[in-house]
Design a protein around this motif. Structure first.
Motif, PDB file in Angstrom:
ATOM      1  N   THR A  18      39.991  41.645  38.441  1.00  0.00           N
ATOM      2  CA  THR A  18      40.865  42.335  37.490  1.00  0.00           C
ATOM      3  C   THR A  18      41.750  43.388  38.133  1.00  0.00           C
ATOM      4  OG1 THR A  18      39.096  43.902  36.999  1.00  0.00           O
ATOM      5  CG2 THR A  18      39.296  41.989  35.559  1.00  0.00           C
ATOM      6  N   PHE A  19      41.500  43.723  39.400  1.00  0.00           N
ATOM      7  CA  PHE A  19      42.270  44.774  40.061  1.00  0.00           C
ATOM      8  C   PHE A  19      43.303  44.240  41.049  1.00  0.00           C
ATOM      9  CE2 PHE A  19      38.481  46.957  38.609  1.00  0.00           C
ATOM     10  CZ  PHE A  19      39.026  48.090  38.030  1.00  0.00           C
ATOM     11  N   ALA A  20      43.467  42.935  41.146  1.00  0.00           N
ATOM     12  CA  ALA A  20      44.435  42.364  42.085  1.00  0.00           C
ATOM     13  C   ALA A  20      45.835  42.899  41.793  1.00  0.00           C
ATOM     14  CB  ALA A  20      44.422  40.843  42.002  1.00  0.00           C
ATOM     15  N   GLY A  21      46.447  43.525  42.769  1.00  0.00           N
ATOM     16  CA  GLY A  21      47.794  44.057  42.624  1.00  0.00           C
ATOM     17  C   GLY A  21      47.868  45.422  41.964  1.00  0.00           C
ATOM     18  N   LYS A  27      40.302  50.668  46.417  1.00  0.00           N
ATOM     19  CA  LYS A  27      39.052  51.345  46.044  1.00  0.00           C
ATOM     20  C   LYS A  27      38.119  50.384  45.300  1.00  0.00           C
ATOM     21  CE  LYS A  27      41.004  55.931  45.894  1.00  0.00           C
ATOM     22  NZ  LYS A  27      41.387  57.063  45.078  1.00  0.00           N
ATOM     23  N   ALA A  28      38.680  49.537  44.443  1.00  0.00           N
ATOM     24  CA  ALA A  28      37.855  48.567  43.723  1.00  0.00           C
ATOM     25  C   ALA A  28      37.193  47.606  44.706  1.00  0.00           C
ATOM     26  CB  ALA A  28      38.703  47.792  42.718  1.00  0.00           C
ATOM     27  N   ARG A  29      37.906  47.197  45.723  1.00  0.00           N
ATOM     28  CA  ARG A  29      37.341  46.298  46.733  1.00  0.00           C
ATOM     29  C   ARG A  29      36.219  46.986  47.512  1.00  0.00           C
ATOM     30  NH1 ARG A  29      39.609  42.272  45.225  1.00  0.00           N
ATOM     31  NH2 ARG A  29      41.768  41.678  45.453  1.00  0.00           N
ATOM     32  N   ALA A  30      36.385  48.266  47.804  1.00  0.00           N
ATOM     33  CA  ALA A  30      35.364  49.003  48.559  1.00  0.00           C
ATOM     34  C   ALA A  30      34.050  49.058  47.785  1.00  0.00           C
ATOM     35  CB  ALA A  30      35.852  50.413  48.859  1.00  0.00           C
ATOM     36  N   TYR A  31      34.118  49.058  46.452  1.00  0.00           N
ATOM     37  CA  TYR A  31      32.917  49.135  45.626  1.00  0.00           C
ATOM     38  C   TYR A  31      32.560  47.795  44.978  1.00  0.00           C
ATOM     39  CZ  TYR A  31      33.135  54.140  46.232  1.00  0.00           C
ATOM     40  OH  TYR A  31      33.146  55.392  46.783  1.00  0.00           O
ATOM     41  N   ASP A  32      33.250  46.730  45.365  1.00  0.00           N
ATOM     42  CA  ASP A  32      32.991  45.387  44.849  1.00  0.00           C
ATOM     43  C   ASP A  32      33.036  45.356  43.319  1.00  0.00           C
ATOM     44  OD1 ASP A  32      32.549  42.664  45.263  1.00  0.00           O
ATOM     45  OD2 ASP A  32      30.381  42.891  45.098  1.00  0.00           O
ATOM     46  N   VAL A  33      34.099  45.924  42.747  1.00  0.00           N
ATOM     47  CA  VAL A  33      34.269  45.995  41.292  1.00  0.00           C
ATOM     48  C   VAL A  33      35.004  44.750  40.804  1.00  0.00           C
ATOM     49  CG1 VAL A  33      35.353  47.283  39.413  1.00  0.00           C
ATOM     50  CG2 VAL A  33      34.334  48.507  41.338  1.00  0.00           C
ATOM     51  N   HIS A  34      34.445  44.099  39.788  1.00  0.00           N
ATOM     52  CA  HIS A  34      35.057  42.922  39.179  1.00  0.00           C
ATOM     53  C   HIS A  34      34.850  42.975  37.674  1.00  0.00           C
ATOM     54  CE1 HIS A  34      34.347  41.562  43.318  1.00  0.00           C
ATOM     55  NE2 HIS A  34      35.443  40.856  43.121  1.00  0.00           N
TER      56      HIS A  34
END
Length: 44
Positions: A18-21, A27-34
């Protein structure tokens, strides 16, 4: 959690990026947020 508040027939879908772009994507990738799709029904 949905069942705990009274929902039934709960089903969960696939993981969605949901955070692509988005500005906070790094930051979302660093915390593996989906995000996840779900469907549930509140009994009558």
């Amino acid at each position: 959690m949905l069942e705990e508040v009274g929902f039934v027939d709960v089903s969960y879908g696939n993981r969605i990026d949901t955070f692509a772009g988005a500005p906070g994507e790094e930051k979302a990738r660093a915390y593996d947020v989906h995000g996840y799709t779900f469907m549930a029904r509140k009994p009558d």
